[in-house]
Design a protein around this motif. Structure first.
Motif, mmCIF file in Angstrom:
data_model
loop_
_atom_site.group_PDB
_atom_site.id
_atom_site.type_symbol
_atom_site.label_atom_id
_atom_site.label_comp_id
_atom_site.label_asym_id
_atom_site.label_seq_id
_atom_site.Cartn_x
_atom_site.Cartn_y
_atom_site.Cartn_z
ATOM 1 N N GLY A 18 0.569 -1.206 0.053
ATOM 2 C CA GLY A 18 -0.063 -0.120 -0.019
ATOM 3 C C GLY A 18 0.826 1.297 0.039
ATOM 4 N N GLY A 19 1.886 1.205 0.659
ATOM 5 C CA GLY A 19 2.796 2.317 0.749
ATOM 6 C C GLY A 19 3.532 2.481 -0.712
ATOM 7 N N ALA A 20 3.915 1.375 -1.289
ATOM 8 C CA ALA A 20 4.377 1.567 -2.634
ATOM 9 C C ALA A 20 3.598 2.198 -3.599
ATOM 10 C CB ALA A 20 4.855 0.181 -3.034
ATOM 11 N N LEU A 21 2.196 1.755 -3.472
ATOM 12 C CA LEU A 21 1.089 2.336 -4.372
ATOM 13 C C LEU A 21 0.800 3.814 -3.991
ATOM 14 C CD1 LEU A 21 -1.473 -0.620 -4.188
ATOM 15 C CD2 LEU A 21 0.002 0.041 -6.198
ATOM 16 N N LYS A 22 1.012 4.222 -2.853
ATOM 17 C CA LYS A 22 0.842 5.618 -2.346
ATOM 18 C C LYS A 22 1.982 6.399 -2.846
ATOM 19 C CE LYS A 22 0.107 8.545 1.652
ATOM 20 N NZ LYS A 22 -0.182 8.464 3.156
ATOM 21 N N ALA A 23 3.096 5.704 -2.765
ATOM 22 C CA ALA A 23 4.323 6.648 -3.377
ATOM 23 C C ALA A 23 4.510 6.699 -4.992
ATOM 24 C CB ALA A 23 5.626 5.559 -2.993
ATOM 25 N N ALA A 24 3.470 5.990 -5.691
ATOM 26 C CA ALA A 24 3.146 5.905 -7.107
ATOM 27 C C ALA A 24 1.975 7.001 -7.389
ATOM 28 C CB ALA A 24 3.266 4.618 -7.692
ATOM 29 N N HIS A 25 1.552 7.513 -6.216
ATOM 30 C CA HIS A 25 0.354 8.254 -6.472
ATOM 31 C C HIS A 25 -0.733 7.556 -6.962
ATOM 32 C CE1 HIS A 25 3.005 11.592 -5.539
ATOM 33 N NE2 HIS A 25 3.855 11.137 -6.545
ATOM 34 N N VAL A 26 -0.953 6.424 -6.529
ATOM 35 C CA VAL A 26 -2.228 5.724 -6.913
ATOM 36 C C VAL A 26 -3.298 5.677 -5.499
ATOM 37 C CG1 VAL A 26 -3.209 3.226 -7.368
ATOM 38 C CG2 VAL A 26 -0.945 3.977 -8.350
#
Length: 116
Positions: A18-26
């Motif tokens: 979820g953090g990686a998705l957030k970092a990708a602005h998803v």
């Protein structure tokens, strides 16, 4: 194939994905969010399996975060290209309408006059 043990570990720590998705602005309201989350968890489980015993868990988590982030960015780019292609096809379809042809003929006539 990733074993159930690694998949369960990845699922328990899905905040990393979820953090990686957030970092990708998803954002969670994005229509492909769940798909990207599941793909990220699977990738994370594969990384856990592949690097188990070779690296410490914190290092595996860092590498997994980066890999999920880049995979997500690549998936978003592919989705953007598909949307752009579909938009171009839709616009080409609109050229078949009578009004579009009238506008195209008028534009050609105007360009022809300017070039003469």
């Amino acid at each position: 194939m990733t074993s159930q043990k690694y998949f369960e570990e990845a699922w328990k720590n899905r905040k990393l994905v979820g953090g990686a998705l957030k970092a990708a602005h998803v954002r969670p309201d994005y229509h492909l969010y769940e798909d990207l989350l599941q793909e990220g968890v699977i990738l994370y489980a594969e990384m856990l399996r592949k690097l188990d015993g070779q690296k410490v868990r914190s290092e595996i988590d860092k590498l997994s975060f980066k890999k999920v982030l880049w995979q997500t960015i690549d998936a978003l780019r592919r989705e953007q290209r598909v949307c752009e292609r579909n938009t171009a096809i839709d616009e080409a379809y609109d050229l078949g309408k009578t009004e579009a042809w009238d506008n195209l003929v008028a534009l050609k006539n105007a360009v022809y006059r300017v070039l003469r």
